[in-house]
Design an enzyme around this catalytic site. Structure first.
Site, PDB file in Angstrom:
ATOM      1  CE  LYS A 134      -4.358   0.256   0.592  1.00  0.00           C
ATOM      2  NZ  LYS A 134      -5.261  -0.193  -0.485  1.00  0.00           N
ATOM      3  CB  THR A 172      -2.771  -3.253  -0.576  1.00  0.00           C
ATOM      4  OG1 THR A 172      -4.033  -2.886  -1.105  1.00  0.00           O
ATOM      5  CG2 THR A 172      -1.985  -4.048  -1.595  1.00  0.00           C
ATOM      6  CG  HIS A 174      22.018  25.723 -14.751  1.00  0.00           C
ATOM      7  ND1 HIS A 174      23.287  25.313 -14.443  1.00  0.00           N
ATOM      8  CD2 HIS A 174      21.434  24.672 -15.402  1.00  0.00           C
ATOM      9  CE1 HIS A 174      23.483  24.076 -14.897  1.00  0.00           C
ATOM     10  NE2 HIS A 174      22.357  23.664 -15.467  1.00  0.00           N
TER      11      HIS A 174
END
Ligand SMILES: O=c1[nH]c(=O)c2[nH]c(=O)[nH]c2[nH]1
Length: 306
Positions: A17, A62, A255
């Site tokens: 899960k 689950t 950057h």
């Protein structure tokens, strides 16, 4: 065209899960505490029949994994996410027959107390920054075959220095247009994961110390490249914390380009920048001890990249 005729078989599989959002309030006194977690469970084992025959007799739902995750937040507590993860992983391996290995991945979101009249409030917080603490706990096997690995870490730690960074002397080819620089902004959103050599650790103290070490080296090292900075950050963490076997670092080079103000007759001596979000250099390195114990399946991810 190449045509393959080999038998088709089931490959590696796992299930669990993912991303249970667990908020645990400790309210034993009027001064509450909060732990805000995102917890994923992942089981490996003999679940071939579920895939090959649709046979669920070995499959722990689950949903049951989710219920266990929430119940353990009370039964075991979540004072240290690494301990909570170990308790869950040990339970799935030791108490659920077909489970050969369990992995618990945890993200922790930090909150800070609202200040009222100069004092942190008892039960009100605001979310603290973007930074996330992470943990990945893997338990495999039983008895003499038992292996346990804990990986701590952080991600989305945004850090910037406005000088003390250069990048020059690099390889060039006909496509190279980048100008060398001896003074630039260096910024990243750091992801770091460190593997502990064992499980007897002062988890919170170590987390705070590693985080501080990484930031300190980023700040104080005069950098010739992000690659060098990452290596020195990892090395310092391993030097200060002998409980660490290795550390893996991933750093997007955020950057910052000096904005061209010459067009307006305005001088720009590294004072005004354009922060570019894409593309970015993505620099990744691991730093480890030569005598690091075997990592086994500790780095095999479930929900996210490692
Ligand atoms: O620290 C850096 N490493 C690089 O590999 C690289 N490449 C680049 O264009 N800028 C930078 N900066």
């Amino acid at each position: 065209m190449t045509e393959l005729t080999g038998k088709i078989v089931l490959g590696p599989h796992r299930y669990g899960k993912a991303e249970n959002r667990v908020v645990r309030i400790v309210r034993d006194t009027d001064r509450h505490t909060i732990r805000d977690l995102n917890v994923s469970s992942c089981l490996r084992g003999d679940f071939d029949a579920a895939h090959l025959d649709g046979d669920q007799s070995s499959v722990l739902p689950t949903d049951t994994q989710k219920q266990t995750i929430y119940s353990y937040a009370k039964e075991k507590g979540v004072e240290f996410v690494e301990e909570y993860g170990l308790a869950l992983a040990r339970h799935f391996v030791d108490d659920i027959e077909p489970v050969g290995a369990a992995r618990i991945e945890i993200e922790e979101y930090a909150w800070e107390r609202v200040v009222v009249d100069g004092v942190g409030h008892d039960h009100t917080w605001t979310r603290k920054g973007s930074e996330v603490r992470t943990a990945a706990i893997t338990v495999q096997g039983t008895g003499s075959e038992r292996k346990e690995w804990v990986i701590g870490g952080l991600k989305d730690l945004v850090i910037l220095k406005s000088t003390g960074s250069e990048f020059r002397g690099f390889l060039t080819d006909p496509y190279t247009v980048l100008e060398p620089t001896t003074d630039r902004i260096m910024a990243t959103s750091l992801e770091a994961r460190w593997r502990f050599a064992g499980t007897d650790v002062d988890w919170d103290e170590t987390y705070a110390g590693i985080r501080a070490t990484l930031c300190e080296v980023f700040a104080t090292l005069h950098s010739k490249a992000l690659q060098q900075t990452l290596f020195e950050m990892g090395k310092a963490a391993l030097e200060r914390y002998p409980v660490l076997a290795e550390i893996r670092l991933s750093a997007p080079n955020k950057h910052h380009f000096t904005y061209d103000l010459e067009r307006f007759g305005v001088e720009n001596a590294n004072e005004v920048f354009h922060a570019d979000d894409r593309p970015y250099g993505l620099i990744q390195a691991s730093v480890l001890r030569e005598d690091a114990p075997d990592a086994g399946i500790a780095w095999e991810p479930y929900t996210g990249a490692v």
